[in-house]
Design an enzyme around this catalytic site. Structure first.
Site, PDB file in Angstrom:
ATOM      1  N   SER A 199     -13.991 -25.707  -1.337  1.00 55.58           N
ATOM      2  CA  SER A 199     -13.324 -25.412  -2.489  1.00 55.58           C
ATOM      3  C   SER A 199     -13.063 -23.795  -2.561  1.00 55.58           C
ATOM      4  O   SER A 199     -12.543 -23.230  -3.296  1.00 55.58           O
ATOM      5  CB  SER A 199     -14.104 -25.763  -3.872  1.00 55.58           C
ATOM      6  N   HIS A 200     -13.812 -23.084  -1.508  1.00 56.70           N
ATOM      7  CA  HIS A 200     -13.527 -21.732  -1.640  1.00 56.70           C
ATOM      8  C   HIS A 200     -13.294 -21.216  -0.302  1.00 56.70           C
ATOM      9  O   HIS A 200     -13.897 -19.863   0.241  1.00 56.70           O
ATOM     10  CB  HIS A 200     -14.768 -20.965  -2.306  1.00 56.70           C
ATOM     11  N   ARG A 252     -14.343 -25.476 -10.375  1.00 55.81           N
ATOM     12  CA  ARG A 252     -13.323 -25.984 -10.862  1.00 55.81           C
ATOM     13  C   ARG A 252     -12.495 -26.476  -9.712  1.00 55.81           C
ATOM     14  O   ARG A 252     -11.994 -27.241  -9.640  1.00 55.81           O
ATOM     15  CB  ARG A 252     -12.628 -24.782 -11.766  1.00 55.81           C
ATOM     16  N   GLY A 253     -12.569 -25.553  -8.769  1.00 56.93           N
ATOM     17  CA  GLY A 253     -11.950 -25.629  -7.301  1.00 56.93           C
ATOM     18  C   GLY A 253     -12.211 -27.223  -6.673  1.00 56.93           C
ATOM     19  O   GLY A 253     -11.224 -27.638  -6.350  1.00 56.93           O
ATOM     20  N   ASP A 254     -13.256 -27.615  -7.030  1.00 53.07           N
ATOM     21  CA  ASP A 254     -13.698 -29.067  -6.767  1.00 53.07           C
ATOM     22  C   ASP A 254     -12.784 -30.091  -7.385  1.00 53.07           C
ATOM     23  O   ASP A 254     -12.055 -31.066  -6.689  1.00 53.07           O
ATOM     24  CB  ASP A 254     -15.107 -29.375  -6.676  1.00 53.07           C
ATOM     25  N   LEU A 291     -33.659 -27.345   1.435  1.00 56.58           N
ATOM     26  CA  LEU A 291     -33.432 -25.833   0.754  1.00 56.58           C
ATOM     27  C   LEU A 291     -32.174 -25.705   0.338  1.00 56.58           C
ATOM     28  O   LEU A 291     -31.295 -26.278   1.393  1.00 56.58           O
ATOM     29  CB  LEU A 291     -34.063 -24.688   1.705  1.00 56.58           C
ATOM     30  N   GLN A 317     -28.916 -25.493   3.277  1.00 56.86           N
ATOM     31  CA  GLN A 317     -29.349 -25.796   4.553  1.00 56.86           C
ATOM     32  C   GLN A 317     -27.930 -26.483   4.962  1.00 56.86           C
ATOM     33  O   GLN A 317     -27.767 -26.527   6.303  1.00 56.86           O
ATOM     34  CB  GLN A 317     -30.190 -26.793   4.488  1.00 56.86           C
TER      35      GLN A 317
HETATM   36  P1  NDP Z   1     -22.703 -27.046  -5.397  1.00 61.12           P
HETATM   37  O1  NDP Z   1     -22.850 -27.877  -6.401  1.00 61.12           O
HETATM   38  O2  NDP Z   1     -21.778 -27.525  -4.343  1.00 61.12           O
HETATM   39  O3  NDP Z   1     -23.816 -26.313  -4.645  1.00 61.12           O
HETATM   40  C1  NDP Z   1     -24.923 -25.563  -5.499  1.00 61.12           C
HETATM   41  C2  NDP Z   1     -26.005 -25.022  -4.609  1.00 61.12           C
HETATM   42  O4  NDP Z   1     -26.900 -26.059  -4.549  1.00 61.12           O
HETATM   43  C3  NDP Z   1     -25.546 -24.739  -2.972  1.00 61.12           C
HETATM   44  O5  NDP Z   1     -26.447 -23.615  -2.786  1.00 61.12           O
HETATM   45  C4  NDP Z   1     -25.890 -25.984  -2.223  1.00 61.12           C
HETATM   46  O6  NDP Z   1     -26.282 -25.848  -0.850  1.00 61.12           O
HETATM   47  C5  NDP Z   1     -27.213 -26.453  -3.156  1.00 61.12           C
HETATM   48  N1  NDP Z   1     -27.645 -27.939  -3.052  1.00 61.12           N
HETATM   49  C6  NDP Z   1     -26.522 -28.864  -3.035  1.00 61.12           C
HETATM   50  N2  NDP Z   1     -27.177 -30.038  -3.199  1.00 61.12           N
HETATM   51  C7  NDP Z   1     -28.579 -29.889  -2.918  1.00 61.12           C
HETATM   52  C8  NDP Z   1     -29.633 -30.511  -2.732  1.00 61.12           C
HETATM   53  N3  NDP Z   1     -29.535 -31.759  -2.497  1.00 61.12           N
HETATM   54  N4  NDP Z   1     -30.826 -29.819  -2.239  1.00 61.12           N
HETATM   55  C9  NDP Z   1     -30.721 -28.616  -2.386  1.00 61.12           C
HETATM   56  N5  NDP Z   1     -29.978 -27.763  -2.574  1.00 61.12           N
HETATM   57  C10 NDP Z   1     -28.821 -28.195  -2.818  1.00 61.12           C
HETATM   58  O7  NDP Z   1     -21.797 -25.807  -5.716  1.00 61.12           O
HETATM   59  P2  NDP Z   1     -20.739 -25.573  -7.076  1.00 61.12           P
HETATM   60  O8  NDP Z   1     -19.704 -26.618  -7.173  1.00 61.12           O
HETATM   61  O9  NDP Z   1     -21.601 -25.581  -8.335  1.00 61.12           O
HETATM   62  O10 NDP Z   1     -20.234 -24.083  -6.413  1.00 61.12           O
HETATM   63  C11 NDP Z   1     -19.521 -24.064  -5.612  1.00 61.12           C
HETATM   64  C12 NDP Z   1     -19.071 -22.744  -5.068  1.00 61.12           C
HETATM   65  O11 NDP Z   1     -18.021 -22.042  -6.225  1.00 61.12           O
HETATM   66  C13 NDP Z   1     -20.091 -21.570  -5.246  1.00 61.12           C
HETATM   67  O12 NDP Z   1     -19.967 -21.133  -4.041  1.00 61.12           O
HETATM   68  C14 NDP Z   1     -19.654 -20.622  -6.216  1.00 61.12           C
HETATM   69  O13 NDP Z   1     -20.046 -19.161  -6.132  1.00 61.12           O
HETATM   70  C15 NDP Z   1     -18.127 -20.873  -6.386  1.00 61.12           C
HETATM   71  N6  NDP Z   1     -17.635 -20.622  -7.536  1.00 61.12           N
HETATM   72  C16 NDP Z   1     -17.169 -19.399  -7.887  1.00 61.12           C
HETATM   73  C17 NDP Z   1     -16.595 -18.995  -9.132  1.00 61.12           C
HETATM   74  C18 NDP Z   1     -15.997 -17.728  -9.400  1.00 61.12           C
HETATM   75  O14 NDP Z   1     -15.732 -17.384 -10.484  1.00 61.12           O
HETATM   76  N7  NDP Z   1     -15.860 -16.839  -8.655  1.00 61.12           N
HETATM   77  C19 NDP Z   1     -16.766 -19.805 -10.106  1.00 61.12           C
HETATM   78  C20 NDP Z   1     -17.433 -20.973 -10.104  1.00 61.12           C
HETATM   79  C21 NDP Z   1     -17.782 -21.430  -8.728  1.00 61.12           C
HETATM   80  P3  NDP Z   1     -25.301 -26.251   0.117  1.00 61.12           P
HETATM   81  O15 NDP Z   1     -24.114 -25.482   0.048  1.00 61.12           O
HETATM   82  O16 NDP Z   1     -26.155 -26.104   1.430  1.00 61.12           O
HETATM   83  O17 NDP Z   1     -25.046 -27.714  -0.092  1.00 61.12           O
HETATM   84  O1  PYC Z   2     -13.913 -22.874  -8.647  1.00 62.40           O
HETATM   85  O2  PYC Z   2     -14.479 -22.661 -10.735  1.00 62.40           O
HETATM   86  C1  PYC Z   2     -13.974 -22.207  -9.672  1.00 62.40           C
HETATM   87  C2  PYC Z   2     -13.859 -20.785  -9.515  1.00 62.40           C
HETATM   88  C3  PYC Z   2     -13.129 -19.978 -10.696  1.00 62.40           C
HETATM   89  C4  PYC Z   2     -12.919 -18.882 -10.068  1.00 62.40           C
HETATM   90  C5  PYC Z   2     -12.909 -18.892  -8.748  1.00 62.40           C
HETATM   91  N1  PYC Z   2     -13.525 -20.157  -8.398  1.00 62.40           N
END
Ligand code: NDP
Ligand code: PYC
Length: 323
Positions: A50-51, A189-191, A308, A311
């Site tokens: 997603s990013h 949201r990207g997802d 963690l 990972q």
């Molecule tokens: P995820 O729910 O995919 O992951 C969240 C975190 O939890 C990660 O560090 C992930 O590690 C960890 N995790 C997931 N499953 C487990 C598990 N079973 N045990 C332990 N840790 C776990 O992320 P989101 O969908 O919430 O966000 C994805 C990305 O979107 C982020 O990088 C965020 O910065 C970005 N984002 C950016 C925005 C912006 O405004 N710029 C807005 C919203 C999101 P792992 O990656 O290793 O699975």
């Molecule tokens: O995936 O939610 C998201 C997001 C917002 C801005 C950048 N990524």
């Protein structure tokens, strides 16, 4: 016409070059294009789809919207011994982060803790590359930012909060730092956008439709409101991000960012708060004991078969780097 290929294999340097060239072709300065291409490449390398490369589309759309200044040069201002502000001047956030980072690290080493406000930036990226860079310097990193008001508060039905990510990194003597980075919405949201593009259903707890009903239809979710993670707990954390990385640093909340966009379809424009902490300063001669305490905590997690955060990402990186 031939069907497009399902998968395209690119090396990391080819991917970086593709992203950089596409951005430069759209009028983005070399400095911004390289900062963006680096982070997009890292996202794809770590299988953060997603990013990763997907974000290139949003960057180009943002430039075409006319909202972003693709050649803006960030400026750094010392606010106090422990605080600095980087004005992105309506450029993308990543170059502003890179510009302010050396001063942030310097302040953290002197003061023990320091904060960097990045203002007036267009933001599209994951935060883990930033906190990982801070941890690589032996510092603890914490970063957060608002986005657009796509997310309903727990118990509500209309978007107020952004997807508001919070990222944290703890440096470790050996191996990768302890890092987590997540949206305070149930999912980024990207997802949901990727599910919509692929015509795939989403889990019902991710979003509600326009009528306030849980939906598994990704397009209806994008038209409705996303949900916070963990109900009222994620809702409170999302509000905290609006306050710390919006109101506190003199920048837009997610509602204001959405209004500023005015339908242009650019990336959200707002601020970001980045905090760096020097464990050496906090702990002095007890630094090794603090590190050992942290390692015991990580051992207690993994020894029982839990993993963690990050990972999965580090394993994806390893696979990619050894391919
Ligand atoms: P995820 O729910 O995919 O992951 C969240 C975190 O939890 C990660 O560090 C992930 O590690 C960890 N995790 C997931 N499953 C487990 C598990 N079973 N045990 C332990 N840790 C776990 O992320 P989101 O969908 O919430 O966000 C994805 C990305 O979107 C982020 O990088 C965020 O910065 C970005 N984002 C950016 C925005 C912006 O405004 N710029 C807005 C919203 C999101 P792992 O990656 O290793 O699975
Ligand atoms: O995936 O939610 C998201 C997001 C917002 C801005 C950048 N990524």
């Amino acid at each position: 016409m031939a069907e497009p290929a399902e998968d395209v294999a690119l090396s990391l340097s080819e991917l970086f070059d593709l992203a950089r060239r596409a951005l430069v072709l759209h009028g983005v300065s070399a400095a911004h294009a390289e900062a963006i291409a680096r982070v997009i490449t890292q996202g794809q390398r770590d299988e953060c789809h997603s990013h990763g490369l997907y974000r290139l589309l949003g960057c180009v759309r943002s430039v075409r919207s006319g909202k972003v200044d693709p050649r803006a040069e960030p400026t750094v201002r010392d606010v106090s011994p422990g605080v600095l502000a980087v004005d992105a001047h309506y450029g993308f956030s990543l170059l502003a982060f890179e510009t302010g980072l050396p001063r942030l690290a310097e302040k953290a080493r002197t003061q023990g803790i320091a904060a960097m406000a990045i203002n007036r930036c267009f933001h599209f990226s994951a935060l883990w590359p930033e906190v990982e860079t801070i941890a690589a310097q032996g510092l603890v990193g914490l970063a957060m930012n608002p986005s657009h008001s796509w997310v309903a508060p727990a118990g509500g039905t209309r978007g107020v909060f952004g997807t508001n990510p919070i990222a944290f990194a703890w440096p470790r003597a050996q191996g990768h730092p302890f890092v987590f980075d997540f949206a305070t919405s149930a999912i980024a949201r990207g997802d949901i956008e990727l599910h919509a593009r692929e015509g795939k259903p989403i889990p019902p707890h991710w979003a509600i439709d326009r009528d306030g009903q849980p939906t598994t239809d990704a397009r209806a979710a994008l038209d409705g409101a996303m949900q916070t993670f963990g109900g009222h707990k994620g809702s409170a954390l999302a509000a905290m991000v609006e306050l710390l990385a919006g109101a506190l640093i003199g920048d837009l909340t997610s509602m204001e960012s959405q209004a500023f966009d005015d339908g242009a379809g650019a990336s959200p424009c707002h601020g970001e708060l980045v905090i760096a902490i020097d464990p050496q300063r906090f702990l002095g001669s007890d630094h090794a004991a603090g590190q050992a305490r942290a390692e015991s905590l990580f051992d207690a997690i993994v020894d029982q078969g839990a993993r963690l955060p990050s990972q999965r990402r580090f394993e994806a990186r390893e696979r990619c780097m050894t391919r």
